[in-house]
Enzyme design. Sequence first.
Site, PDB file in Angstrom:
ATOM      1  N   SER A  87      14.586 -15.639  60.743  1.00  0.00           N
ATOM      2  CA  SER A  87      15.309 -14.396  61.026  1.00  0.00           C
ATOM      3  C   SER A  87      14.964 -13.250  60.089  1.00  0.00           C
ATOM      4  O   SER A  87      15.048 -12.088  60.477  1.00  0.00           O
ATOM      5  CB  SER A  87      16.815 -14.653  60.987  1.00  0.00           C
ATOM      6  OG  SER A  87      17.177 -15.214  59.743  1.00  0.00           O
TER       7      SER A  87
ATOM      8  N   HIS B 185      16.460 -16.247  67.502  1.00  0.00           N
ATOM      9  CA  HIS B 185      15.574 -15.091  67.700  1.00  0.00           C
ATOM     10  C   HIS B 185      14.438 -15.364  68.683  1.00  0.00           C
ATOM     11  O   HIS B 185      13.564 -14.525  68.871  1.00  0.00           O
ATOM     12  CB  HIS B 185      15.038 -14.609  66.350  1.00  0.00           C
ATOM     13  CG  HIS B 185      16.139 -14.162  65.443  1.00  0.00           C
ATOM     14  ND1 HIS B 185      16.660 -12.893  65.479  1.00  0.00           N
ATOM     15  CD2 HIS B 185      16.867 -14.845  64.519  1.00  0.00           C
ATOM     16  CE1 HIS B 185      17.650 -12.799  64.602  1.00  0.00           C
ATOM     17  NE2 HIS B 185      17.797 -13.976  64.006  1.00  0.00           N
TER      18      HIS B 185
ATOM     19  N   LYS C 252      22.070 -11.983  70.425  1.00  0.00           N
ATOM     20  CA  LYS C 252      20.942 -11.159  69.964  1.00  0.00           C
ATOM     21  C   LYS C 252      20.249 -10.557  71.190  1.00  0.00           C
ATOM     22  O   LYS C 252      20.755  -9.595  71.739  1.00  0.00           O
ATOM     23  CB  LYS C 252      20.058 -11.988  69.055  1.00  0.00           C
ATOM     24  CG  LYS C 252      20.874 -12.370  67.819  1.00  0.00           C
ATOM     25  CD  LYS C 252      20.193 -13.162  66.813  1.00  0.00           C
ATOM     26  CE  LYS C 252      21.052 -13.326  65.578  1.00  0.00           C
ATOM     27  NZ  LYS C 252      22.248 -14.170  65.750  1.00  0.00           N
TER      28      LYS C 252
HETATM   29  N1  PMP Z   1      20.796 -18.687  63.312  1.00  0.00           N
HETATM   30  C1  PMP Z   1      19.976 -17.656  63.046  1.00  0.00           C
HETATM   31  C2  PMP Z   1      18.515 -17.926  62.827  1.00  0.00           C
HETATM   32  C3  PMP Z   1      20.480 -16.362  62.970  1.00  0.00           C
HETATM   33  O1  PMP Z   1      19.687 -15.330  62.677  1.00  0.00           O
HETATM   34  C4  PMP Z   1      21.867 -16.154  63.195  1.00  0.00           C
HETATM   35  C5  PMP Z   1      22.481 -14.766  63.212  1.00  0.00           C
HETATM   36  N2  PMP Z   1      22.264 -13.999  62.094  1.00  0.00           N
HETATM   37  C6  PMP Z   1      22.684 -17.264  63.441  1.00  0.00           C
HETATM   38  C7  PMP Z   1      22.105 -18.511  63.507  1.00  0.00           C
HETATM   39  C8  PMP Z   1      24.161 -17.119  63.619  1.00  0.00           C
HETATM   40  O2  PMP Z   1      24.470 -16.642  64.873  1.00  0.00           O
HETATM   41  P1  PMP Z   1      25.830 -15.840  65.153  1.00  0.00           P
HETATM   42  O3  PMP Z   1      25.588 -14.441  64.687  1.00  0.00           O
HETATM   43  O4  PMP Z   1      26.051 -15.954  66.624  1.00  0.00           O
HETATM   44  O5  PMP Z   1      26.905 -16.528  64.356  1.00  0.00           O
END
Ligand code: PMP
Length: 398
Positions: free
Chosen positions: A189, A217, A248
Amino acid sequence: MAHSCRRVRPPGSAWNLEADIAVIRGRGLYRHLRTIDGPEDAEVVVDGRRALLFCSNNYLGLANDPAVVRAAQGAAERYGAGSGSSRLISGTLAIHAKLEEQIAQWKGAERALVFSSGYHANLGAIQTLVGRGDLVLSDELNHASLIDGCRLARADVRVYPHKDLEALERELRAASARRVLIVTDSVFSMNGDRAPLVEICDLAERHGAAVMVDEAHGTGVMGPSGSGLVEELDLRGRVLVEMGTLSKALGSFGAYVAGSRALTELLVNRARTFIFTTGLPPAAVGAAAAAIDIVQREPERRSRLWRNARALHRAIAAAGIATVPLESPILPIVLGDEARTMRACERLLERGVFAQGIRPPTVPEGTSRLRVTVMATHTEEQIERAGRALAETIQEAT
Ligand code: PMP
């Protein structure tokens, strides 16, 4: 309007919370919230200033797509504002079950289960599958929710250097645990690079380990039908747990885990973050369902996203700024020092471009960065403007 509030007296000197904040400030890690007045569009008003938005995960522009918003409204009208209870009590609505079927079909999986966020999904899935005496092998740049999932599970955890297959194989050879689970982001991410998923699946199969992939992502962005990197690499059926977010590229909120019927049954019975939290609100479910439809029906949105990503990548490279090879819409510009990163973020905003500065613990010490992300909805002109502003800002910062 001013509101009256009563100042709470700290219960004792150990409760001096201002001192905690001072420590954070002293380390250059103080964070504050910036407010965007309106939807996550290509152009926004952030803290009262007009700026081009270059750090949202709304990759396909679906968060403010009229059809997605209408679907959210329709679902709220039919099912109400909230789901009223946890999924296992009375909070499973027909709209949840329908979305789960739709996701399973899209993912080519037997079943899918929707969670209230990606954070919940990762915690719940890891804690369900492994426990004391089991082993999790985790990439060092995995998302915090995967790291916290390992903590909640109380399994042994070995962190391997980023994408280092030799180190991973060494761990697999040495492992004697009953269950070994390899956990990785598909697209990292904060780095924008991809995990070597084919090789990871090969290694896992050779050593009897299972693989869990976080497609936060990759979902909506990769694969012939937009379901993620697992689809793009033809790894369906080789990954035990495919997790992804609805928040996302899909522009809504919540997350899913796709896999076998047994996996989702086990999650319903064991995942604490599924059992002990309220079901996803109908509007979020309706929006996600509409977004998945659009992703499947309109591959041209993905094409626009990738065309924009290539254009911004070219502009950054032409300005002599170091970034990663183009593997996703995430293009980090690593500046190293926290203060320098946040100064660059401010200067960039003054130039009319918002790309948030990212510091530890979100990224490793000494690798603070601007996390620049592209959206399908940016115009060519906006990308050129962002490229120029980045070039001027980074030149100043180095
Ligand atoms: N996994 C990854 C790789 C992420 O980038 C994110 C979000 N930042 C999450 C999990 C968590 O998802 P959520 O925002 O729906 O809690």
